[in-house]
Enzyme design. Structure first.
Site, mmCIF file in Angstrom:
data_model
loop_
_atom_site.group_PDB
_atom_site.id
_atom_site.type_symbol
_atom_site.label_atom_id
_atom_site.label_comp_id
_atom_site.label_asym_id
_atom_site.label_seq_id
_atom_site.Cartn_x
_atom_site.Cartn_y
_atom_site.Cartn_z
ATOM 1 N N SER A 95 4.272 3.847 2.686
ATOM 2 C CA SER A 95 5.714 3.875 2.463
ATOM 3 C C SER A 95 6.096 4.901 1.401
ATOM 4 C CB SER A 95 6.203 2.494 2.025
ATOM 5 O OG SER A 95 5.755 1.490 2.900
HETATM 6 N N1 SAH Z 1 1.822 -1.115 2.211
HETATM 7 C C1 SAH Z 1 1.144 -0.150 3.041
HETATM 8 C C2 SAH Z 1 2.029 0.308 4.164
HETATM 9 C C3 SAH Z 1 1.317 0.323 5.459
HETATM 10 S S1 SAH Z 1 2.351 0.452 6.876
HETATM 11 C C4 SAH Z 1 0.582 0.983 2.208
HETATM 12 O O1 SAH Z 1 0.803 0.997 0.997
HETATM 13 O O2 SAH Z 1 -0.108 1.834 2.760
HETATM 14 C C5 SAH Z 1 2.446 -1.234 7.383
HETATM 15 C C6 SAH Z 1 1.179 -1.862 7.818
HETATM 16 O O3 SAH Z 1 1.504 -3.136 8.357
HETATM 17 C C7 SAH Z 1 0.393 -1.133 8.911
HETATM 18 O O4 SAH Z 1 -0.868 -0.825 8.429
HETATM 19 C C8 SAH Z 1 0.328 -2.149 10.044
HETATM 20 O O5 SAH Z 1 -0.897 -2.129 10.752
HETATM 21 C C9 SAH Z 1 0.520 -3.451 9.305
HETATM 22 N N2 SAH Z 1 0.941 -4.602 10.105
HETATM 23 C C10 SAH Z 1 1.830 -4.639 11.127
HETATM 24 N N3 SAH Z 1 1.912 -5.907 11.614
HETATM 25 C C11 SAH Z 1 1.067 -6.669 10.863
HETATM 26 C C12 SAH Z 1 0.697 -8.048 10.876
HETATM 27 N N4 SAH Z 1 1.196 -8.914 11.760
HETATM 28 N N5 SAH Z 1 -0.199 -8.463 9.970
HETATM 29 C C13 SAH Z 1 -0.762 -7.626 9.066
HETATM 30 N N6 SAH Z 1 -0.450 -6.315 9.008
HETATM 31 C C14 SAH Z 1 0.443 -5.837 9.900
#
Ligand code: SAH
Length: 264
Positions: free
Chosen positions: A107
């Site tokens: 993000s």
């Molecule tokens: N906070 C992260 C942002 C990653 S983007 C960072 O600092 O890099 C959001 C993430 O949510 C993705 O990796 C995606 O795979 C995950 N995601 C989506 N649905 C999910 C679920 N049901 N449970 C766990 N993770 C999930």
């Protein structure tokens, strides 16, 4: 998936040729020039220290309205460049989301800071001013989990994609932060073992906030997540839980990856 080579320290950060902070790219504008655009001596001098770039990012966050000193300190304490592929290191301190593989993104710093600030304003805090246990849904590369670790006594961070979970493990290993627990699982069910949470934060947005998240939120706790407001549109939602019930507030529009079910 093999972990990509981590940038060494000091990392190569391109700060541009002037001393000014890089201008914020307009939506859709090309990203700032990469290290390869700099002359060799420039690149060498810029390679020495990632701290000015991070400090400038924090200044920008403050200028844009992030005022919680603990959040600004946390954003200034975490090396975002260690969480992205080496080719993206020059952009690590720009206010942009960056790809982390498998179609997912880390993000934007301003969004991480905004959500952390919302959590700090409403989550349950201990005597030390820190949040108690926090659930971070969507670990991705682990950056936000580490930012949250500066603000909370414990962080449970859950990711549904095995490769990203492993990537986050590799990213966090050298940091040796005992208070962050990385879990491979479907975050739609929350993570009951760590409940109740002083705060819950999600980096992926669905049609609605799963009931499990609310159930796992402590009384007095706060949840911050993206939620669909119309087809193709998302906004941040803040949910405060008390013994009387829940209070929901919809805030500004955001653009997160979709919340999906199951592990892959
Ligand atoms: N906070 C992260 C942002 C990653 S983007 C960072 O600092 O890099 C959001 C993430 O949510 C993705 O990796 C995606 O795979 C995950 N995601 C989506 N649905 C999910 C679920 N049901 N449970 C766990 N993770 C999930």
């Amino acid at each position: 998936m093999a972990a990509p080579p981590r940038p060494g320290f000091p990392a190569r950060i391109d700060l541009g040729s002037g001393a000014k902070a890089p201008a914020r790219p307009a939506a859709g504008a090309p990203l700032a020039p990469a290290v390869s655009n700099a002359t060799a001596p420039q690149a060498a001098s810029m390679a020495r220290d990632p701290i000015p770039a991070r400090a400038r990012m924090v200044q920008l966050l403050a200028a844009e309205g992030i005022s919680d000193p603990q959040v600004l300190r946390a954003m200034g304490a975490v090396d975002r460049h260690r969480f992205v592929d080496s080719a993206l290191v020059p952009q690590a301190y720009e206010d942009t989301a960056l790809p982390i593989g498998l179609g997912q993104t880390i993000s934007k710093p301003s969004v991480v800071a905004r959500m952390a600030e919302l959590l700090m304003q409403g989550g349950l805090r201990g005597p030390d001013g820190k949040l108690g246990r926090v659930l971070d849904i969507g670990t991705g590369c682990g950056y936000q989990a580490v930012v949250l670790a500066q603000l909370a006594s414990e962080v449970y961070s859950i990711e549904r994609l095995r490769d990203l979970h492993e990537k986050a493990r590799a990213n966090l290993r050298p940091l040796r932060i005992a208070s962050v627990h990385l879990i491979l699982g479907d975050g739609m069910a929350g993570f009951a073992k760590g409940a109740p949470y002083a705060g819950i934060i999600a980096a992926a947005g669905g049609e609605a906030v799963p009931d499990a998240w609310i159930e796992q939120l402590a009384y007095g706790g706060r949840l911050v997540a993206p939620i669909a407001t119309a087809p193709g549109q998302q906004a941040l939602v803040v949910i405060d839980r008390s013994r009387q019930g829940i209070q929901q507030t919809i805030l500004e529009a955001v653009n997160f990856v979709p919340l999906k079910s199951g592990i892959a």
